[in-house]
Scaffold this active site. Sequence first.
Site, PDB file in Angstrom:
ATOM      1  N   GLY A 124      20.348  -8.382  32.379  1.00  0.00           N
ATOM      2  CA  GLY A 124      21.331  -8.262  31.299  1.00  0.00           C
ATOM      3  C   GLY A 124      21.006  -9.124  30.096  1.00  0.00           C
ATOM      4  O   GLY A 124      21.295  -8.754  28.953  1.00  0.00           O
ATOM      5  N   THR A 147       2.396   6.559   2.373  1.00  0.00           N
ATOM      6  CA  THR A 147       3.257   7.522   3.050  1.00  0.00           C
ATOM      7  C   THR A 147       4.304   8.104   2.112  1.00  0.00           C
ATOM      8  O   THR A 147       4.882   7.397   1.280  1.00  0.00           O
ATOM      9  CB  THR A 147       3.946   6.860   4.250  1.00  0.00           C
ATOM     10  OG1 THR A 147       2.955   6.254   5.081  1.00  0.00           O
ATOM     11  CG2 THR A 147       4.730   7.867   5.061  1.00  0.00           C
ATOM     12  N   GLU A 148       4.563   9.412   2.270  1.00  0.00           N
ATOM     13  CA  GLU A 148       5.570  10.101   1.463  1.00  0.00           C
ATOM     14  C   GLU A 148       6.600  10.764   2.368  1.00  0.00           C
ATOM     15  O   GLU A 148       6.300  11.062   3.534  1.00  0.00           O
ATOM     16  CB  GLU A 148       4.906  11.127   0.547  1.00  0.00           C
ATOM     17  CG  GLU A 148       3.939  10.504  -0.431  1.00  0.00           C
ATOM     18  CD  GLU A 148       3.471  11.469  -1.521  1.00  0.00           C
ATOM     19  OE1 GLU A 148       3.847  12.655  -1.460  1.00  0.00           O
ATOM     20  OE2 GLU A 148       2.729  11.021  -2.422  1.00  0.00           O
ATOM     21  N   PHE A 189       0.857  -1.184   0.000  1.00  0.00           N
ATOM     22  CA  PHE A 189       0.000   0.000   0.000  1.00  0.00           C
ATOM     23  C   PHE A 189       0.894   1.236   0.000  1.00  0.00           C
ATOM     24  O   PHE A 189       1.518   1.554   1.013  1.00  0.00           O
ATOM     25  CB  PHE A 189      -0.890  -0.035   1.247  1.00  0.00           C
ATOM     26  CG  PHE A 189      -1.997   0.990   1.263  1.00  0.00           C
ATOM     27  CD1 PHE A 189      -2.830   1.153   0.180  1.00  0.00           C
ATOM     28  CD2 PHE A 189      -2.219   1.756   2.389  1.00  0.00           C
ATOM     29  CE1 PHE A 189      -3.869   2.072   0.211  1.00  0.00           C
ATOM     30  CE2 PHE A 189      -3.254   2.678   2.437  1.00  0.00           C
ATOM     31  CZ  PHE A 189      -4.079   2.840   1.339  1.00  0.00           C
ATOM     32  N   GLY A 190       1.002   1.908  -1.120  1.00  0.00           N
ATOM     33  CA  GLY A 190       1.885   3.057  -1.266  1.00  0.00           C
ATOM     34  C   GLY A 190       1.204   4.348  -0.879  1.00  0.00           C
ATOM     35  O   GLY A 190       0.665   5.062  -1.730  1.00  0.00           O
ATOM     36  N   GLU A 234       0.575   3.284  10.818  1.00  0.00           N
ATOM     37  CA  GLU A 234      -0.875   3.307  10.597  1.00  0.00           C
ATOM     38  C   GLU A 234      -1.594   4.285  11.535  1.00  0.00           C
ATOM     39  O   GLU A 234      -2.687   4.023  12.025  1.00  0.00           O
ATOM     40  CB  GLU A 234      -1.475   1.900  10.692  1.00  0.00           C
ATOM     41  CG  GLU A 234      -0.973   1.003   9.561  1.00  0.00           C
ATOM     42  CD  GLU A 234      -1.849  -0.196   9.301  1.00  0.00           C
ATOM     43  OE1 GLU A 234      -3.080  -0.093   9.429  1.00  0.00           O
ATOM     44  OE2 GLU A 234      -1.284  -1.258   8.941  1.00  0.00           O
ATOM     45  N   ARG A 240      15.174 -18.671  36.311  1.00  0.00           N
ATOM     46  CA  ARG A 240      16.338 -17.851  36.680  1.00  0.00           C
ATOM     47  C   ARG A 240      16.402 -17.717  38.199  1.00  0.00           C
ATOM     48  O   ARG A 240      15.435 -17.277  38.830  1.00  0.00           O
ATOM     49  CB  ARG A 240      16.209 -16.461  36.041  1.00  0.00           C
ATOM     50  CG  ARG A 240      17.264 -15.446  36.508  1.00  0.00           C
ATOM     51  CD  ARG A 240      18.640 -15.770  35.903  1.00  0.00           C
ATOM     52  NE  ARG A 240      19.525 -14.624  36.052  1.00  0.00           N
ATOM     53  CZ  ARG A 240      20.413 -14.476  37.039  1.00  0.00           C
ATOM     54  NH1 ARG A 240      20.504 -15.410  37.989  1.00  0.00           N
ATOM     55  NH2 ARG A 240      21.186 -13.416  37.080  1.00  0.00           N
TER      56      ARG A 240
END
Length: 388
Positions: free
Chosen positions: A347, A128-129, A125-126, A370, A275
Amino acid sequence: MSTDHRLSPEHEELRRTVEAFAHDVVAPKIGEFWEQHEFPYEIIREMGRMGLFGLPFPEEYGGMGGDYFTLCLAIEELARVDSSVAVTLEAGVSLGAMPIFRYGTEEQKRRWLPGLCSGESLGAFGLTEPGGGSDAGATRTTARLDEATGEWVINGTKCFITNSGTDITALITVTAVTGRKPDGSPEISTIIVPSGTPGLTVAAPYSKVGWNASDTRELSFSDCRVPADHLLGEKGRGYAQFLQILDEGRIAISAMATGLAQGCVDESVAYAKTREAFGRPIGANQAIQFKIADMEMRAHMARVAWRDAASRLVRGEPFKKEASIAKLYSSEVAVTNAREATQVHGGYGFMNEYPVARMWRDSKILEIGEGTSEVQRMLIARDLGLAG
């Protein structure tokens, strides 16, 4: 109105099937793909064979005859293990195939949907620019109809486009300015551009913080020509079309965020039980118990939110505000749970070999893609009558 979101036997069977697939197939392999920034083609092919890409579409187009709720169930279960695979499904269906199903002609549906439903091909889906971001109405990409050849001529650039450059990408649906309205505002339309079309340039994959096993690229169009019948829906209705697509997609993103949040709980519970510190499992410490209990509470409420929005959508009821609430809440929950899960792991949570490290890095984009959290708050306020 019913608020009972208990799963039907069919929905529960699907959920369990996808859960098993995520743990048995995705989990053992995805870490290596993520580390190497590789697209997991074989995993995606298996998802296609399971019918996941066709879940919400009718059988006549190669789909599974389900609905949007069913799709979101699958997305959540995948995201409990990995977000790259989940977003490939989410974008492939809600952004790639859904516009064609919602707005395409019968010929367009029969041409494109079978491959998209089978997972043999992906759609993108094109929207965003580079200079647009949340202001999608400020589209600069243009498309003019060349009357002499009967072709759309497209020029412009799109960015952050998921599934746009894989070996199985079949098409990109592009929003472009095709004229001006009487008041001078841009007329935006949507046009299907098949992959490999001359004039379409697909850039190298982005180097991203997360979602490393998914495909995200910039696209440029330079006198890119496609036939006039590649117009998707009515000319000038592209803006309204993609707003509806985004409303629906926010529910799917909420399901994905919920899955990540729940995955953080799953990993933290397992780690806290094994742990040991100061002679006993860290899960015996109330500080850790409360931290994980809060994580479970947040994931549960996020699930309630997306299921409510999806149920409204499936029933044909208004869902725009509920979709924004679900997307806003669940995405922020995902970021919080990812941070807390990393803290539980100490860690080791900072080491990429542990899933929570991927989840931590995958979570932030959920507050952005989105529709940012700020946009969701704006939409919720607007629905309450607080016009800006």
